[in-house]
Enzyme design. Structure first.
Site, PDB file in Angstrom:
ATOM      1  N   CYS A   1      -5.292   8.514   8.658  1.00 24.40           N
ATOM      2  CA  CYS A   1      -5.629   7.995   9.990  1.00 24.40           C
ATOM      3  C   CYS A   1      -5.244   8.991  11.085  1.00 24.40           C
ATOM      4  CB  CYS A   1      -4.877   6.679  10.232  1.00 24.40           C
ATOM      5  SG  CYS A   1      -5.518   5.344   9.237  1.00 24.40           S
TER       6      CYS A   1
ATOM      7  N   ARG B   1      -8.891  -0.089   3.760  1.00 27.03           N
ATOM      8  CA  ARG B   1      -7.974   0.832   3.058  1.00 27.03           C
ATOM      9  C   ARG B   1      -6.624   0.170   2.809  1.00 27.03           C
ATOM     10  NH1 ARG B   1      -6.724   6.096   5.878  1.00 27.03           N
ATOM     11  NH2 ARG B   1      -5.226   6.010   4.182  1.00 27.03           N
TER      12      ARG B   1
ATOM     13  N   LYS C   1       0.845  -1.208   0.000  1.00 27.88           N
ATOM     14  CA  LYS C   1       0.000   0.000   0.000  1.00 27.88           C
ATOM     15  C   LYS C   1       0.878   1.255   0.000  1.00 27.88           C
ATOM     16  CE  LYS C   1      -1.723   1.823   3.949  1.00 27.88           C
ATOM     17  NZ  LYS C   1      -1.432   3.251   4.095  1.00 27.88           N
ATOM     18  N   ASN C   2       1.891   1.281   0.885  1.00 24.94           N
ATOM     19  CA  ASN C   2       2.654   2.526   1.058  1.00 24.94           C
ATOM     20  C   ASN C   2       3.646   2.772  -0.058  1.00 24.94           C
ATOM     21  OD1 ASN C   2       1.134   3.040   3.239  1.00 24.94           O
ATOM     22  ND2 ASN C   2       2.654   2.388   4.751  1.00 24.94           N
TER      23      ASN C   2
ATOM     24  N   ARG D   1       0.056  15.152  12.257  1.00 23.16           N
ATOM     25  CA  ARG D   1       0.801  14.643  11.081  1.00 23.16           C
ATOM     26  C   ARG D   1       1.062  15.804  10.132  1.00 23.16           C
ATOM     27  NH1 ARG D   1      -1.761   9.179   8.950  1.00 23.16           N
ATOM     28  NH2 ARG D   1       0.372   8.802   8.240  1.00 23.16           N
TER      29      ARG D   1
ATOM     30  N   ASP E   1       4.110   0.884  12.027  1.00 25.18           N
ATOM     31  CA  ASP E   1       2.872   0.288  11.499  1.00 25.18           C
ATOM     32  C   ASP E   1       2.650  -1.130  11.997  1.00 25.18           C
ATOM     33  OD1 ASP E   1       3.211   1.778   8.181  1.00 25.18           O
ATOM     34  OD2 ASP E   1       2.627   2.583  10.122  1.00 25.18           O
TER      35      ASP E   1
HETATM   36  C1  EPZ Z   1       4.184   6.876   6.066  1.00 24.66           C
HETATM   37  O1  EPZ Z   1       3.447   7.987   6.547  1.00 24.66           O
HETATM   38  C2  EPZ Z   1       3.189   5.727   6.018  1.00 24.66           C
HETATM   39  N1  EPZ Z   1       2.084   6.109   5.148  1.00 24.66           N
HETATM   40  C3  EPZ Z   1       2.664   5.443   7.415  1.00 24.66           C
HETATM   41  O2  EPZ Z   1       1.863   4.261   7.316  1.00 24.66           O
HETATM   42  C4  EPZ Z   1       3.837   5.134   8.336  1.00 24.66           C
HETATM   43  O3  EPZ Z   1       3.343   4.963   9.650  1.00 24.66           O
HETATM   44  C5  EPZ Z   1       4.839   6.303   8.307  1.00 24.66           C
HETATM   45  O4  EPZ Z   1       5.260   6.547   6.948  1.00 24.66           O
HETATM   46  C6  EPZ Z   1       6.080   6.025   9.139  1.00 24.66           C
HETATM   47  O5  EPZ Z   1       6.701   4.891   8.674  1.00 24.66           O
HETATM   48  C7  EPZ Z   1       2.281   6.094   3.820  1.00 24.66           C
HETATM   49  O6  EPZ Z   1       3.356   5.775   3.346  1.00 24.66           O
HETATM   50  C8  EPZ Z   1       1.115   6.494   2.979  1.00 24.66           C
HETATM   51  P1  EPZ Z   1       6.418  10.163   7.946  1.00 24.66           P
HETATM   52  P2  EPZ Z   1       4.100   9.466   6.469  1.00 24.66           P
HETATM   53  O7  EPZ Z   1       6.459  11.401   7.138  1.00 24.66           O
HETATM   54  O8  EPZ Z   1       4.961   9.565   5.274  1.00 24.66           O
HETATM   55  C9  EPZ Z   1       6.755  13.595  11.166  1.00 24.66           C
HETATM   56  C10 EPZ Z   1      -0.029   2.933   7.563  1.00 24.66           C
HETATM   57  O9  EPZ Z   1      -0.499   2.430   8.588  1.00 24.66           O
HETATM   58  N2  EPZ Z   1       6.645  14.514  10.031  1.00 24.66           N
HETATM   59  O10 EPZ Z   1       7.504   9.149   7.775  1.00 24.66           O
HETATM   60  O11 EPZ Z   1       3.026  10.460   6.643  1.00 24.66           O
HETATM   61  C11 EPZ Z   1       5.474  12.814  11.429  1.00 24.66           C
HETATM   62  O12 EPZ Z   1       4.592  13.549  12.243  1.00 24.66           O
HETATM   63  C12 EPZ Z   1       0.449   4.358   7.576  1.00 24.66           C
HETATM   64  O13 EPZ Z   1       0.143   2.321   6.472  1.00 24.66           O
HETATM   65  C13 EPZ Z   1       6.847  15.867  10.235  1.00 24.66           C
HETATM   66  O14 EPZ Z   1       7.099  16.317  11.353  1.00 24.66           O
HETATM   67  O15 EPZ Z   1       5.012   9.443   7.764  1.00 24.66           O
HETATM   68  C14 EPZ Z   1       5.975  11.554  12.103  1.00 24.66           C
HETATM   69  O16 EPZ Z   1       6.143  11.806  13.491  1.00 24.66           O
HETATM   70  C15 EPZ Z   1       0.144   5.057   8.885  1.00 24.66           C
HETATM   71  N3  EPZ Z   1       6.747  16.717   9.174  1.00 24.66           N
HETATM   72  C16 EPZ Z   1       7.359  11.342  11.476  1.00 24.66           C
HETATM   73  O17 EPZ Z   1       7.711  12.588  10.863  1.00 24.66           O
HETATM   74  C17 EPZ Z   1       6.485  16.263   7.910  1.00 24.66           C
HETATM   75  O18 EPZ Z   1       6.437  17.091   6.973  1.00 24.66           O
HETATM   76  C18 EPZ Z   1       7.359  10.267  10.395  1.00 24.66           C
HETATM   77  O19 EPZ Z   1       6.313  10.583   9.493  1.00 24.66           O
HETATM   78  C19 EPZ Z   1       6.285  14.886   7.720  1.00 24.66           C
HETATM   79  C20 EPZ Z   1       6.380  14.026   8.789  1.00 24.66           C
END
Ligand code: EPZ
Length: 420
Positions: free
Chosen positions: A116, A398, A22-23, A121, A306
């Site tokens: 979610c 999803r 998915k991701n 986020r 995850d």
């Molecule tokens: C991806 O989300 C995945 N989703 C998430 O999977 C997964 O939990 C996450 O990566 C972490 O591995 C998809 O790929 C669609 P991040 P993403 O940017 O990219 C902070 C699932 O269950 N951050 O790596 O949104 C954020 O708050 C989903 O399949 C900022 O501060 O996650 C978090 O604490 C849930 N500013 C950390 O970084 C930003 O601009 C990691 O988030 C972006 C992120």
């Protein structure tokens, strides 16, 4: 409102095949906007996020043919029309349209992403990268307008303050057709990033270092078509391996890349789970005594955030006390109260989850609060005595393709009903 009904306690046996990631696919589809020809994806999972992205791409003017696990997209008709809301708000990954549209047109008007509820986020790192590449940001109601005001997007040297999967991938997408070189430092290293880089390079991009913490992208004028196989979903795989260890009497999980799950498998071995790892499958034997362990999530190759929810029902079966700390999403705890309703000795203490086992779970009416919490409730329902009724199941659908069919094939008594 549809619900999942599970009559639990039945031992499960047999084989389950993991679908495409998915991701990865939620980034691959918007990335195709950059191509000047047809792109075909194989191994596309049957999940609602894919349906939403197909709707958005079609609305934008792409022609899309979806045949089983094969998705053929001709992006040549895509226009940079505003996409302020609608399906855009239904998933977090809609932010990849910023990168795709900006990379192709130098402009994007897209609604803010949904997704979610895991706590805050933000997308500040995405925006910091786009601004560094010459885009200006303004807000128009529900939508955000990114624009280079007619100038070409230019390469930039970007340091990610936080390791971010989305910001890393989004920057890679936009930079593929920017003018000059982009360097991303402190890049995320998830396998999905390598998968997106592989697609873009096969379309003619010049990306090096994907999978390491420094990624270099030499922008190119044009990107052509290609055909690409989506990598297996390591989170779906981990979810089924946890089910196999919790309630299985010998289950083979196929289409699994062991190297994507090393930290997860090592934690299972620490618990005493017996597995046989082959090239692209993992056989999980029936378990009797398991040891409680503690888990701390971290960016890849650490233990995936995850997977902390899907593994929790298995932890509840183990003897002793353990804790779980999610360093990426501290608020990713909404499944705890639902599991407690099923009789689990589990609670949130400050920034960690504490559990005591072993637990005998009892079926109850529970609700999925997010995608992976939903997976945890399905596992708990399969383990529990009696009937479990799960609402808000759209979250689960999803990210887990054909979950009812896959579990029924293993012998589970599970179905979806139209609730009140
Ligand atoms: C991806 O989300 C995945 N989703 C998430 O999977 C997964 O939990 C996450 O990566 C972490 O591995 C998809 O790929 C669609 P991040 P993403 O940017 O990219 C902070 C699932 O269950 N951050 O790596 O949104 C954020 O708050 C989903 O399949 C900022 O501060 O996650 C978090 O604490 C849930 N500013 C950390 O970084 C930003 O601009 C990691 O988030 C972006 C992120």
């Amino acid at each position: 409102m549809r619900k999942i009904i599970i009559n639990g306690g039945r031992p499960l046996k047999g084989e389950v095949a993991v679908s495409g990631a998915k991701n990865s696919v939620v980034a691959l589809i918007p990335a195709i906007i950059l191509a000047d020809d047809v792109v075909t994806l194989d191994g596309v999972p049957a999940i609602s996020d894919v349906e939403s992205l197909i709707d958005i791409m079609t609305l934008m003017g792409a022609s899309v043919d979806h045949d089983g696990e094969t998705l053929t997209i001709d992006p040549r008709g895509v226009k940079d029309i505003p996409m302020p809301y609608g399906k855009i708000n239904s998933l977090r990954a809609s932010y990849y349209f910023y990168g795709g549209l900006l990379g192709r047109f130098g402009q994007a008007v897209v609604g803010l992403p949904g997704g979610c509820d895991l706590g805050p986020r933000p997308i500040d790192l995405h925006l910091k990268a786009f601004e560094a590449m010459g885009a200006s940001i303004s807000y128009e109601g529900e939508a955000m307008r990114l624009s280079t005001k007619g100038q070409p997007l230019k390469g930039a040297h970007i340091y990610m303050d936080t390791v971010s999967v989305g910001a890393t991938i989004n920057t890679m997408i936009a930079a593929s057709r920017a003018k000059g070189r982009t360097v991303i430092e402190n890049a995320a290293r998830e396998p999905e990033i390598i998968d997106v880089a592989t697609l873009l390079n096969n379309m003619g991009a010049h990306i090096r270092g994907a999978g390491t913490d420094i990624i270099t992208i030499e922008g190119v004028e044009k990107l052509h078509g290609t055909r690409h196989q989506v990598i297996p979903d390591r989170i779906e795989a981990g979810s089924y391996i946890a089910i196999a260890a919790a309630i299985g009497e010998g289950i083979k999980v196929t289409n699994v890349l062991y190297e994507h799950l090393e930290s997860f498998i090592s934690k299972l071995e620490e618990m005493g789970v017996r597995m046989t790892v082959d090239e692209d499958s993992i056989f999980v034997e029936k378990q009797d005594k398991l040891k409680a362990v503690s888990i701390k999530t971290s960016p890849y190759p650490g233990f995936a955030t995850d997977l902390q929810q899907p593994i929790t029902p298995l932890l509840l079966k183990a003897e002793g006390r353990g804790n779980i700390r999610d360093t990426i999403y501290e608020k990713r705890i909404n499944h705890v109260a639902e599991l407690a309703r099923m009789g689990a000795h589990i609670s949130v203490l400050g920034s960690q989850i504490i559990y005591d086992g072993p637990n005998d779970l009892t079926g109850a009416a529970v609700k999925a609060t997010d995608l992976r919490a939903g997976a945890a409730l399905v596992t708990a329902g399969l383990m529990a005595k009696g009937t479990t009724e799960i609402s808000n199941i759209e979250f689960i659908l999803r990210g887990y393709s054909d979950i009812i069919e896959k579990l029924r094939n293993l012998g589970a008594d599970i179905k979806i009903i139209e609730g009140d």
